[in-house]
Design an enzyme around this catalytic site. Structure first.
Site, short mmCIF file in Angstrom:
data_model
loop_
_atom_site.label_atom_id
_atom_site.label_comp_id
_atom_site.label_asym_id
_atom_site.label_seq_id
_atom_site.Cartn_x
_atom_site.Cartn_y
_atom_site.Cartn_z
N HIS A 1 -3.95 -3.29 2.91
CA HIS A 1 -4.88 -2.78 3.93
C HIS A 1 -6.00 -1.95 3.30
O HIS A 1 -5.82 -1.34 2.24
CB HIS A 1 -4.16 -2.00 5.05
CG HIS A 1 -3.62 -0.66 4.70
ND1 HIS A 1 -2.29 -0.34 4.82
CD2 HIS A 1 -4.22 0.47 4.27
CE1 HIS A 1 -2.10 0.92 4.48
NE2 HIS A 1 -3.26 1.44 4.13
N GLU B 1 -4.66 -3.45 8.88
CA GLU B 1 -3.41 -4.03 8.42
C GLU B 1 -3.53 -5.55 8.33
O GLU B 1 -4.43 -6.15 8.92
CB GLU B 1 -2.28 -3.65 9.39
CG GLU B 1 -2.01 -2.16 9.48
CD GLU B 1 -1.19 -1.63 8.31
OE1 GLU B 1 -1.34 -2.11 7.18
OE2 GLU B 1 -0.38 -0.70 8.54
N ASP C 1 0.29 -3.00 1.25
CA ASP C 1 0.27 -4.29 1.95
C ASP C 1 -1.13 -4.91 1.98
O ASP C 1 -1.38 -5.89 2.68
CB ASP C 1 0.82 -4.15 3.38
CG ASP C 1 -0.02 -3.22 4.26
OD1 ASP C 1 -1.07 -2.71 3.78
OD2 ASP C 1 0.35 -3.00 5.43
N ASP D 1 -10.85 6.45 8.94
CA ASP D 1 -9.81 6.29 9.95
C ASP D 1 -9.22 7.63 10.38
O ASP D 1 -9.51 8.67 9.78
CB ASP D 1 -8.70 5.35 9.43
CG ASP D 1 -8.34 5.61 7.96
OD1 ASP D 1 -8.62 6.72 7.46
OD2 ASP D 1 -7.77 4.72 7.32
C1 GLP Z 1 -3.72 5.18 3.86
C2 GLP Z 1 -5.21 5.19 4.26
C3 GLP Z 1 -6.00 4.28 3.37
C4 GLP Z 1 -5.53 4.46 1.95
C5 GLP Z 1 -4.15 3.92 1.80
C6 GLP Z 1 -3.53 4.15 0.43
O1 GLP Z 1 -2.86 4.82 4.84
N1 GLP Z 1 -5.50 4.90 5.61
O2 GLP Z 1 -7.38 4.55 3.53
O3 GLP Z 1 -6.37 3.77 1.07
O4 GLP Z 1 -3.31 4.30 2.84
O5 GLP Z 1 -3.10 5.46 0.27
P1 GLP Z 1 -2.81 6.09 -1.15
O6 GLP Z 1 -4.13 6.15 -1.84
O7 GLP Z 1 -2.25 7.45 -0.91
O8 GLP Z 1 -1.86 5.17 -1.83
#
Ligand code: GLP
Length: 261
Positions: free
Chosen positions: A137, A142, A135, A66
């Site tokens: 995702h 989302e 959440d 992304d």
């Molecule tokens: C971000 C990314 C995801 C990631 C998630 C968790 O927004 N787009 O790919 O897995 O949120 O992030 P973190 O690993 O820092 O908790």
């Protein structure tokens, strides 16, 4: 799903690194899907350690999940820069074989279609690395994302923007929209390795592994994939109630190293 639970993060990262090494060894043109966020960093550290010891990963192509819409390409929190910093350079990947969706494109729909085409032309993703949002995702899919979705522009939920505000100078600096591979895109990967740590992920992890398959928890779609490894610390695993009772027969295995007890 194979679920490994341990507070020994390095040992969990070795499981991921072994799965990645296996793909690289048996595939002439290996294609990895790479995630941003803090969760997969132990995997990149382990791979980078191996590369430092002479392990060769330069045959691999990588596709990011992304990117924020509108963020300057040289912004340190653009996923283009994050992937360059955390993945491409430490793993010795070729810069022109690392792809990130173009969040600055004038025509975002076309950029998404081009991204899907590039993945297909590379032969598809052999192994996708994932984190999970609080959440539920995956990528930036989302809750309410179609489980068949493809790469597209989406709006971020407030919870995700709040979670990611720590990377920016305040919530108002966090972009409102992003491009993300779809859930349908992610499910086409040959194998998936998801890593999560901390109590803030426990609810999402429980819904992903043991909950109903539902757009309310996009990660629950991974139940439909036959080759998923989930690497959790004890806090992230705390909501897995069936695991505690059906350790031997339920398709989730409890795993701990001697050092974590
Ligand atoms: C971000 C990314 C995801 C990631 C998630 C968790 O927004 N787009 O790919 O897995 O949120 O992030 P973190 O690993 O820092 O908790």
């Amino acid at each position: 799903m194979k679920v490994y639970i341990s507070n020994n993060t390095e040992a969990l990262a070795v499981i991921a690194a072994e799965a990645i090494a296996s793909v690289i060894e048996r595939t002439p043109k290996p294609v990895l899907g790479v995630a941003t966020g803090s969760s997969p960093l132990p995997i990149y550290r382990e791979l980078s350690r191996r590369v430092g010891d002479g392990y060769e990963m330069s045959s691999a192509t990588a596709f990011a999940l992304d990117e924020y819409v509108g963020i300057p390409t040289d912004h340190p929190q653009s996923y283009l820069q994050v992937i360059r910093r955390e993945v491409q350079i430490p793993l010795g990947l070729k810069a022109d074989r690392v792809f990130v969706p173009d969040g600055r494109a004038a025509d975002l729909s076309q950029a998404c279609a081009d991204y899907e085409k590039a993945i297909t032309e590379a032969g598809g993703i052999d192994l996708q690395i994932l984190g999970i949002g609080s959440d539920g995702h995956i990528g930036f899919n989302e809750p309410s994302s179609s489980l068949a979705s493809r790469t597209r522009a989406v709006a971020l939920m407030e919870e995700t923007r709040n979670d990611n505000a720590r990377f920016f100078d305040g919530l108002d600096q966090v972009p409102m929209r992003c491009l993300t591979q779809g859930i349908g895109t992610i499910l086409e990967a040959g194998e998936i390795v998801l890593m999560a740590q901390g109590a803030s992920k426990a609810k999402a992890v429980a819904s992903m592994v043991e909950g109903p398959i539902s757009a309310s928890c996009p990660a629950s779609a991974l139940q439909l994939h036959p080759e998923v490894i989930v690497l959790l610390d004890e806090d992230a695993a705390a909501g897995l109630r069936f695991t505690a009772y059906y350790r031997s027969s339920y398709p989730v295995e409890r795993w701990a190293t001697a050092s974590s007890g």
